[in-house]
Design an enzyme around this catalytic site. Structure first.
Site, PDB file in Angstrom:
ATOM      1  N   ILE A   1       0.765  -1.219  -0.083  1.00  0.00           N
ATOM      2  CA  ILE A   1      -0.025  -0.006  -0.108  1.00  0.00           C
ATOM      3  C   ILE A   1       0.871   1.294   0.033  1.00  0.00           C
ATOM      4  O   ILE A   1       1.913   1.229   0.505  1.00  0.00           O
ATOM      5  CB  ILE A   1      -1.035  -0.050   1.194  1.00  0.00           C
ATOM      6  CG1 ILE A   1      -1.932   1.329   1.231  1.00  0.00           C
ATOM      7  CG2 ILE A   1      -0.240  -0.209   2.601  1.00  0.00           C
ATOM      8  CD1 ILE A   1      -2.992   1.043   2.334  1.00  0.00           C
ATOM      9  N   CYS A   2       0.369   2.225  -0.864  1.00  0.00           N
ATOM     10  CA  CYS A   2       0.926   3.544  -0.639  1.00  0.00           C
ATOM     11  C   CYS A   2       2.327   3.785  -1.455  1.00  0.00           C
ATOM     12  O   CYS A   2       2.256   3.590  -2.610  1.00  0.00           O
ATOM     13  CB  CYS A   2       0.999   4.224   0.930  1.00  0.00           C
ATOM     14  SG  CYS A   2       1.360   5.779   0.923  1.00  0.00           S
ATOM     15  N   ALA A   3       3.237   3.974  -0.617  1.00  0.00           N
ATOM     16  CA  ALA A   3       4.663   3.968  -1.392  1.00  0.00           C
ATOM     17  C   ALA A   3       5.348   2.686  -1.593  1.00  0.00           C
ATOM     18  O   ALA A   3       6.268   2.309  -2.327  1.00  0.00           O
ATOM     19  CB  ALA A   3       5.766   4.844  -0.428  1.00  0.00           C
TER      20      ALA A   3
END
Length: 210
Positions: A128-130
Site C-alpha cells: 500500500i501507498c509507497a
C-alpha cells in the site's frame, strides 16, 4: 466400566486432537513487515482488520524485535524479528507504506528473498501507498500486472506495470495494492475477503460501521 470410560476419554482426546489439527491447518496467516518510518495507519488498520477476520497476523520488525518508530512518531513493538519470522510460510505478506519504511523494505535483501519466494509459490503479496513503488520494482515483483499506489508515484510505475488510478484497491492475481492511509480499511478488507471469504469481510466491515 473403567475400561469403557478410558476408551471414551481416549476417543474424545483423539477427536479433539484431530479437530485442532484441522483447525490449525485451515487457519490463514499473514506476515506484516514493519520498518522504521512505516505509515502507522496503514499498518495498524490492515493488521486490525485481518485479526477481526480471524486471520493469524505476525508483525515482524525489519531490523529486529525492538520497538519501531513509525512516520508520525507512533512506536510499535513487533511480535518478532523478520529473520525469525521468515522460517514460516504465510498466506499473505503485507508491506505498509510510508516513504522511509518503503525505502528500507526496498533495500533489504531479506525482504527480497521473502517476496520472491511468496510470488514463486503463488501466495499473496499486498502493498500500500509507497510500498508498491519501491519494494515491488526493487525485486521485480509482479511486473506487467495491474496495480496502484500513492498518486505521486504513478510515473515511476507506469513503465513496468499497468497503473490504475481510479480504484482504491487493485487486485491482479495474487498481487493486491492500494493507495494510502485513507484507503487502508478497503485494503485490509480486500485481503480479508480473499483469505476469509466475502461474508466474513462483510461481517467485519459491518462491525466497524463501515
Amino acid at each position: 466400566m473403567l475400561r469403557t470410560l478410558a476408551t471414551v476419554l481416549s476417543a474424545t482426546r483423539n477427536s479433539l486432537s484431530s479437530y485442532h489439527q484441522i483447525h490449525t491447518e485451515m487457519s490463514k496467516t499473514a506476515l506484516v513487515i514493519l520498518a522504521t518510518g512505516a505509515e502507522e495507519m496503514e499498518f495498524v488498520i490492515a493488521a486490525d482488520v485481518l485479526r477481526r477476520a480471524g486471520i493469524s497476523v505476525t508483525v515482524a520488525g525489519l531490523t529486529g524485535a525492538e520497538p519501531v518508530k513509525c512516520s508520525r512518531d507512533v512506536v510499535i513493538v513487533p511480535d518478532m524479528s523478520l529473520e525469525n519470522a521468515k522460517t514460516n510460510k504465510y498466506d499473505v505478506v503485507i508491506l505498509p507504506g510510508g516513504l522511509g519504511g518503503s525505502k528500507s523494505l526496498a533495500e533489504s535483501s531479506l525482504v527480497g528473498e521473502i517476496l520472491k519466494q511468496q510470488e514463486q509459490e503463488n501466495r499473496i503479496i499486498a502493498a500500500i501507498c509507497a510500498a508498491p513503488a519501491f519494494a515491488l520494482p526493487a525485486f521485480g515483483i509482479g511486473k506487467g500486472k495491474s496495480l496502484t499506489s500513492y498518486p505521486s508515484f504513478k510515473s515511476q510505475l507506469e513503465s513496468e506495470y499497468k497503473y490504475v488510478d481510479d480504484q482504491k484497491v487493485v487486485q491482479d492475481g495474487n498481487l493486491i495494492t492500494s493507495r494510502g492511509p485513507g484507503t487502508a480499511f478497503d485494503f485490509g478488507l480486500k485481503i480479508a475477503e480473499v483469505l476469509a471469504g466475502p461474508e466474513k469481510a462483510s461481517e467485519v466491515a459491518k462491525g466497524m460501521l463501515l
